[in-house]
Design a protein around this motif. Structure first.
Motif, PDB file in Angstrom:
ATOM      1  N   ALA A 146      47.509  34.616  44.651  1.00 28.22           N
ATOM      2  CA  ALA A 146      46.714  35.087  43.507  1.00 28.22           C
ATOM      3  C   ALA A 146      45.279  35.392  43.937  1.00 28.22           C
ATOM      4  O   ALA A 146      44.679  36.383  43.503  1.00 28.22           O
ATOM      5  CB  ALA A 146      46.731  34.056  42.389  1.00 28.22           C
ATOM      6  N   ARG A 147      44.729  34.554  44.812  1.00 30.30           N
ATOM      7  CA  ARG A 147      43.366  34.766  45.301  1.00 30.30           C
ATOM      8  C   ARG A 147      43.268  36.084  46.066  1.00 30.30           C
ATOM      9  O   ARG A 147      42.343  36.875  45.856  1.00 30.30           O
ATOM     10  CB  ARG A 147      42.937  33.601  46.194  1.00 30.30           C
ATOM     11  CG  ARG A 147      41.470  33.625  46.584  1.00 30.30           C
ATOM     12  CD  ARG A 147      41.152  32.547  47.604  1.00 30.30           C
ATOM     13  NE  ARG A 147      41.680  32.848  48.910  1.00 30.30           N
ATOM     14  CZ  ARG A 147      41.199  33.791  49.743  1.00 30.30           C
ATOM     15  NH1 ARG A 147      40.188  34.532  49.388  1.00 30.30           N
ATOM     16  NH2 ARG A 147      41.746  33.985  50.929  1.00 30.30           N
ATOM     17  N   LEU A 151      41.215  39.513  45.039  1.00 27.64           N
ATOM     18  CA  LEU A 151      40.264  40.117  45.963  1.00 27.64           C
ATOM     19  C   LEU A 151      40.579  41.597  46.165  1.00 27.64           C
ATOM     20  O   LEU A 151      39.683  42.443  46.131  1.00 27.64           O
ATOM     21  CB  LEU A 151      40.290  39.379  47.301  1.00 27.64           C
ATOM     22  CG  LEU A 151      39.320  39.840  48.372  1.00 27.64           C
ATOM     23  CD1 LEU A 151      37.879  39.655  47.908  1.00 27.64           C
ATOM     24  CD2 LEU A 151      39.561  39.075  49.661  1.00 27.64           C
ATOM     25  N   VAL A 152      41.838  41.929  46.352  1.00 31.29           N
ATOM     26  CA  VAL A 152      42.252  43.321  46.543  1.00 31.29           C
ATOM     27  C   VAL A 152      41.928  44.145  45.293  1.00 31.29           C
ATOM     28  O   VAL A 152      41.336  45.223  45.382  1.00 31.29           O
ATOM     29  CB  VAL A 152      43.761  43.406  46.884  1.00 31.29           C
ATOM     30  CG1 VAL A 152      44.262  44.846  46.799  1.00 31.29           C
ATOM     31  CG2 VAL A 152      44.022  42.830  48.270  1.00 31.29           C
ATOM     32  N   PHE A 153      42.289  43.639  44.123  1.00 33.89           N
ATOM     33  CA  PHE A 153      42.017  44.364  42.884  1.00 33.89           C
ATOM     34  C   PHE A 153      40.523  44.521  42.651  1.00 33.89           C
ATOM     35  O   PHE A 153      40.061  45.565  42.170  1.00 33.89           O
ATOM     36  CB  PHE A 153      42.672  43.676  41.687  1.00 33.89           C
ATOM     37  CG  PHE A 153      44.170  43.770  41.694  1.00 33.89           C
ATOM     38  CD1 PHE A 153      44.825  44.957  42.030  1.00 33.89           C
ATOM     39  CD2 PHE A 153      44.956  42.679  41.364  1.00 33.89           C
ATOM     40  CE1 PHE A 153      46.204  45.050  42.033  1.00 33.89           C
ATOM     41  CE2 PHE A 153      46.330  42.759  41.367  1.00 33.89           C
ATOM     42  CZ  PHE A 153      46.965  43.944  41.708  1.00 33.89           C
ATOM     43  N   SER A 154      39.759  43.509  43.025  1.00 33.75           N
ATOM     44  CA  SER A 154      38.304  43.585  42.875  1.00 33.75           C
ATOM     45  C   SER A 154      37.731  44.686  43.766  1.00 33.75           C
ATOM     46  O   SER A 154      36.872  45.461  43.334  1.00 33.75           O
ATOM     47  CB  SER A 154      37.681  42.233  43.240  1.00 33.75           C
ATOM     48  OG  SER A 154      36.293  42.314  43.275  1.00 33.75           O
ATOM     49  N   ILE A 156      39.368  47.314  44.910  1.00 32.77           N
ATOM     50  CA  ILE A 156      39.829  48.598  44.385  1.00 32.77           C
ATOM     51  C   ILE A 156      38.958  49.010  43.206  1.00 32.77           C
ATOM     52  O   ILE A 156      38.535  50.163  43.105  1.00 32.77           O
ATOM     53  CB  ILE A 156      41.328  48.522  43.966  1.00 32.77           C
ATOM     54  CG1 ILE A 156      42.207  48.408  45.205  1.00 32.77           C
ATOM     55  CG2 ILE A 156      41.717  49.744  43.123  1.00 32.77           C
ATOM     56  CD1 ILE A 156      43.658  48.105  44.921  1.00 32.77           C
ATOM     57  N   ALA A 157      38.665  48.077  42.324  1.00 30.88           N
ATOM     58  CA  ALA A 157      37.826  48.376  41.148  1.00 30.88           C
ATOM     59  C   ALA A 157      36.419  48.811  41.559  1.00 30.88           C
ATOM     60  O   ALA A 157      35.830  49.672  40.910  1.00 30.88           O
ATOM     61  CB  ALA A 157      37.776  47.156  40.235  1.00 30.88           C
ATOM     62  N   GLN A 158      35.904  48.220  42.630  1.00 33.10           N
ATOM     63  CA  GLN A 158      34.559  48.574  43.089  1.00 33.10           C
ATOM     64  C   GLN A 158      34.522  50.008  43.629  1.00 33.10           C
ATOM     65  O   GLN A 158      33.477  50.660  43.591  1.00 33.10           O
ATOM     66  CB  GLN A 158      34.091  47.602  44.173  1.00 33.10           C
ATOM     67  CG  GLN A 158      33.756  46.241  43.624  1.00 33.10           C
ATOM     68  CD  GLN A 158      33.409  45.263  44.745  1.00 33.10           C
ATOM     69  OE1 GLN A 158      33.524  45.581  45.917  1.00 33.10           O
ATOM     70  NE2 GLN A 158      32.994  44.062  44.347  1.00 33.10           N
ATOM     71  N   THR A 159      35.643  50.495  44.158  1.00 33.96           N
ATOM     72  CA  THR A 159      35.644  51.849  44.739  1.00 33.96           C
ATOM     73  C   THR A 159      35.846  52.925  43.687  1.00 33.96           C
ATOM     74  O   THR A 159      35.621  54.097  43.964  1.00 33.96           O
ATOM     75  CB  THR A 159      36.758  51.981  45.799  1.00 33.96           C
ATOM     76  OG1 THR A 159      38.010  51.778  45.197  1.00 33.96           O
ATOM     77  CG2 THR A 159      36.532  51.014  46.944  1.00 33.96           C
ATOM     78  N   LEU A 160      36.257  52.549  42.478  1.00 37.63           N
ATOM     79  CA  LEU A 160      36.488  53.551  41.421  1.00 37.63           C
ATOM     80  C   LEU A 160      35.227  53.952  40.730  1.00 37.63           C
ATOM     81  O   LEU A 160      34.272  53.459  40.551  1.00 37.63           O
ATOM     82  CB  LEU A 160      37.500  52.993  40.396  1.00 37.63           C
ATOM     83  CG  LEU A 160      38.885  52.717  40.973  1.00 37.63           C
ATOM     84  CD1 LEU A 160      39.765  52.120  39.884  1.00 37.63           C
ATOM     85  CD2 LEU A 160      39.509  54.003  41.487  1.00 37.63           C
TER      86      LEU A 160
END
Length: 160
Positions: A146-147, A151-154, A156-160
């Motif tokens: 989950a951690r 981290l991966v989703f965070s 990805i969200a930063q690059t959008l």
């Protein structure tokens, strides 16, 4: 009865075994010179340590146990850890050796932690204890997964 510096009351050893059975489902007391051993196991129903059959050839018997109960990916590591030479080396000077592996327990693969240690001032005996750590290990694996996902989703969200 006197046991070194401790006066042993009637039933004290049974009480110690009851406490140990909360943590360990199997305990071996092995003479590393001769291979003779005494073993104790914990019944799931009442979590009491009971005497096993013991034997005269721990190092031979344990190979068969590893082949039958330890999961194939972990067998070589566990077999090596349970050789006489390895146990002598890894438990000298009051060191404790620990290994985690997967084995069949109650008919299903479960994570187990094995600890091996010598008794202070006794160079000829080793105590080997097995704990069922499956729930704890799986919880830690789920937490780590989950951690990493967060981290991966965070990122990805930063690059959008």
């Amino acid at each position: 009865m006197s046991w070194g510096f401790i006066e042993v009351e009637a039933g004290m050893i049974e009480k110690v075994f009851q406490v140990l059975s909360r943590e360990y489902f199997y305990i071996y007391y092995v003479d590393i010179r001769s291979g003779q051993f005494t073993d104790y196991f914990s019944r799931i129903s009442d979590r009491r340590l009971l005497p096993g059959k013991g034997g005269k050839d721990f190092f031979g018997d344990i190979k068969r146990i590893v082949n039958n109960l330890v999961m194939p990916d972990d067998q070589a590591r566990v077999r090596e850890a349970l050789t006489k030479e390895f146990l002598v080396r890894e438990t000298e000077d009051e060191k404790t050796f620990t290994i985690t592996y997967s084995r069949l327990l109650r008919g299903a693969p479960r994570y187990v932690r094995m600890k091996a240690m010598r008794i202070k001032e006794d160079a000829f005996h080793v105590v080997i204890c097995l704990s069922d750590i499956d729930d704890q290990t799986r919880h830690e694996m789920d937490y780590e997964k989950a951690r990493v996902e967060n981290l991966v989703f965070s990122r990805i969200a930063q690059t959008l």
